[in-house]
Each structure stands twice: as C-alpha cells, then as structure tokens.
Design a protein around this motif. Structure first.
Motif, PDB file in Angstrom:
ATOM      1  N   GLU A  11       0.820  -1.214   0.000  1.00 48.69           N
ATOM      2  CA  GLU A  11       0.000   0.000   0.000  1.00 48.69           C
ATOM      3  C   GLU A  11       0.852   1.261   0.000  1.00 48.69           C
ATOM      4  O   GLU A  11       0.436   2.290  -0.551  1.00 48.69           O
ATOM      5  CB  GLU A  11      -1.004   0.003   1.167  1.00 48.69           C
ATOM      6  CG  GLU A  11      -0.416  -0.126   2.538  1.00 48.69           C
ATOM      7  CD  GLU A  11      -0.494  -1.529   3.091  1.00 48.69           C
ATOM      8  OE1 GLU A  11      -0.310  -2.483   2.299  1.00 48.69           O
ATOM      9  OE2 GLU A  11      -0.731  -1.680   4.304  1.00 48.69           O
ATOM     10  N   VAL A  15      -0.571   3.628  -2.950  1.00 52.32           N
ATOM     11  CA  VAL A  15      -1.525   4.657  -2.528  1.00 52.32           C
ATOM     12  C   VAL A  15      -1.306   5.984  -3.231  1.00 52.32           C
ATOM     13  O   VAL A  15      -2.227   6.790  -3.364  1.00 52.32           O
ATOM     14  CB  VAL A  15      -1.480   4.843  -0.992  1.00 52.32           C
ATOM     15  CG1 VAL A  15      -0.181   5.509  -0.551  1.00 52.32           C
ATOM     16  CG2 VAL A  15      -2.696   5.606  -0.494  1.00 52.32           C
ATOM     17  N   TYR A  91      -9.051   5.791   2.427  1.00 52.70           N
ATOM     18  CA  TYR A  91      -8.076   4.713   2.570  1.00 52.70           C
ATOM     19  C   TYR A  91      -8.758   3.541   3.280  1.00 52.70           C
ATOM     20  O   TYR A  91      -9.284   3.703   4.395  1.00 52.70           O
ATOM     21  CB  TYR A  91      -6.877   5.227   3.381  1.00 52.70           C
ATOM     22  CG  TYR A  91      -5.771   4.240   3.622  1.00 52.70           C
ATOM     23  CD1 TYR A  91      -4.751   4.077   2.685  1.00 52.70           C
ATOM     24  CD2 TYR A  91      -5.719   3.487   4.792  1.00 52.70           C
ATOM     25  CE1 TYR A  91      -3.715   3.185   2.917  1.00 52.70           C
ATOM     26  CE2 TYR A  91      -4.682   2.596   5.026  1.00 52.70           C
ATOM     27  CZ  TYR A  91      -3.687   2.445   4.086  1.00 52.70           C
ATOM     28  OH  TYR A  91      -2.665   1.565   4.316  1.00 52.70           O
ATOM     29  N   THR A  93      -8.152  -0.691   3.968  1.00 46.81           N
ATOM     30  CA  THR A  93      -7.248  -1.822   3.741  1.00 46.81           C
ATOM     31  C   THR A  93      -7.488  -2.973   4.708  1.00 46.81           C
ATOM     32  O   THR A  93      -7.897  -2.781   5.846  1.00 46.81           O
ATOM     33  CB  THR A  93      -5.765  -1.401   3.871  1.00 46.81           C
ATOM     34  OG1 THR A  93      -5.509  -0.909   5.186  1.00 46.81           O
ATOM     35  CG2 THR A  93      -5.400  -0.330   2.854  1.00 46.81           C
ATOM     36  N   TYR A 121      -8.282   4.380  -2.171  1.00 50.38           N
ATOM     37  CA  TYR A 121      -7.318   3.280  -2.247  1.00 50.38           C
ATOM     38  C   TYR A 121      -7.839   2.140  -1.391  1.00 50.38           C
ATOM     39  O   TYR A 121      -8.110   2.324  -0.193  1.00 50.38           O
ATOM     40  CB  TYR A 121      -5.916   3.681  -1.767  1.00 50.38           C
ATOM     41  CG  TYR A 121      -4.989   2.474  -1.812  1.00 50.38           C
ATOM     42  CD1 TYR A 121      -4.568   1.965  -3.031  1.00 50.38           C
ATOM     43  CD2 TYR A 121      -4.604   1.820  -0.640  1.00 50.38           C
ATOM     44  CE1 TYR A 121      -3.764   0.833  -3.093  1.00 50.38           C
ATOM     45  CE2 TYR A 121      -3.808   0.697  -0.699  1.00 50.38           C
ATOM     46  CZ  TYR A 121      -3.386   0.203  -1.920  1.00 50.38           C
ATOM     47  OH  TYR A 121      -2.613  -0.931  -1.987  1.00 50.38           O
TER      48      TYR A 121
END
Length: 256
Positions: A11, A15, A91, A93, A121
C-alpha cells in the motif's frame, strides 16, 4: 509511534501521493495506519471505526505518539453524517469489505466522502482466497463465490486472529464474500472511475496454516501448492459527473 510507518510495502507503493492531502481512514481499528498516514505527510487524517474500544486505543496511541489525527466512533454506513466533511483520499485496507453485507452501499458512502477528483485506495483479501477452507491442510473450496446479504457466513471462533491466547467473550463471526466484479461495479455505479485493479499472490496475514512468509510481513502459498490470488487492490477516482445509469438498476435481458 516514533514517527515511522505501519503500512506494508504494497500500500505504501500503490496509494500514491498523499502529501498535504486530507485522508479518511475507514474501519481504522486501533489507528496505527491512521497515525502512519499522517507521519507520511498527509495534511490531515481522520480515522473512523464503530468500536468504542478500538477508538479509545487509537486515541491513546495518537496521544502517546504526539500525532495530530482525529478519530470518530461511528458505524461505517453512518460515516457521512458522523464526519460531516469530504476528503481527498479514502483509505481502506485489509479486512474491511468482508465484514460488510452490502458492498454497493459501502461504495456510495465512499463516494459521498470524496471531493470531486478525490481518490479511493483499497487493499483487501481476495474473494477466491475467502472461498477456500481456512482450516484445511491444502487448498479446498468451501464457500460460494458470492454471499447473499441475508445469509452471511457465520461461525464461532474462540480466539482472535492476532495470536492472543485469551478467550473471546463474543466469538460469533459474520462475513460476506464479495466478488471483485461486485466491488468494481459498486464503485463505478457510485460515481468513481477505476484507475487500476491489481491482483496479488501475497496477503498481509497468515490466512492458511500452510502459508509461508513472503518478504516483509506478507504471506504466500508454498511452492508445492497451486497458486491463487491472495489479495487485490483498487485505485479509483471520483468523477465530477453523476452515475452510470445502466449500472444503477441492472435490467434483465429479454428472452433469457
């Protein structure tokens, strides 16, 4: 805590430029990545999670680190109202959309939190990996490729995935497998344009007991195993115009 980064190499590489950007970290848990994003040069970072215990821990970590980040306690689907602002980057993840029943609703939340031209992302475990029996001695399919909203995968797990040996007070798990196509179409129908979709043969946790370390803190299938994608990542940008009509309400094909 000392000013470095908790992000994995994947990442960190994907990103993109975050310097000076306003970032929202959805499902932030205890906030280590949230703090890391600020350490990496973000203008502001806001973490959101529905767990009061996780948010309390995140605020404590940020205070000890002397990092100026904001943490908000709220369910993911109430994020727009709870945060009350928009951002340059969302973001998301590792262990995120699999906990959510409706990925199309999730995508609308992401879109509503982004300014026009803002970016998402996402890095997540691959649905093909989630279809396999996690406790089997080799790759073995166990689940369907798509989980209906009303019929989540449900089971009991006495221990947490972190390796802590304390027995959980609430051992019931609920998860949903979302095909990559559903995630992509959800984002497109919410008003985002896909920048990239990558599949990876490593993932950031030891999903199977027979998985082996691959590089720093990532896991892969052993050499004697057939390979499947273990993770995928998406970059997407919010369009300045509206949704794509044919993806909002799919129509049945006549004569089929």
């Amino acid at each position: 805590m000392a000013g470095g980064s908790n992000l994995y190499e994947l990442e960190t590489r994907e990103v993109g430029d975050i310097v000076g950007k306003d970032i929202v970290h959805l499902q932030c848990h205890i906030g280590l990545d949230t703090i890391s994003l600020k350490n990496l040069g973000a203008g502001s970072v806001t973490g959101l999670d529905f767990s009061p215990t996780a948010i309390a821990a995140a605020r404590d970590f940020a205070a000890k680190a002397g990092t100026n980040v904001r943490f908000v306690e709220a369910p993911l689907f109430e994020a727009v109202e709870a945060l009350g602002r928009t951002f340059d980057i969302a973001y998301v993840t590792w262990g995120s959309v699999n906990w959510l029943d409706d990925v199309f609703r999730w995508a609308r939340v992401v879109a509503d939190l982004l300014r026009p031209g803002g970016r998402l992302y996402l890095a997540e475990g691959h649905p093909l990996m989630f279809q396999c029996d996690r406790k089997a001695a080799a790759l073995e399919f166990k689940h369907d490729w798509r989980t209906p909203i009303a019929r989540p995968l449900a089971w009991n797990e006495e221990l947490t995935y972190t390796g802590d040996d304390r027995i959980l007070k609430h051992p019931r798990y609920y998860e949903w497998i979302h095909p990559v196509s559903d995630v992509v179409n959800a984002l497109i129908s919410a008003g985002l344009t896909l920048d990239f979709l990558n599949e990876h043969d490593t993932v950031s946790w030891q999903h199977f007991s027979f998985a082996v370390r691959a590089g720093k803190d990532m896991y892969a299938l052993p050499e004697n195993s057939p390979k499947i994608p273990m993770a995928y990542s998406i970059g997407a940008t919010k369009r300045s115009v509206g949704k794509i009509p044919y993806l909002v309400t799919p129509k049945a094909i006549e004569g089929h």
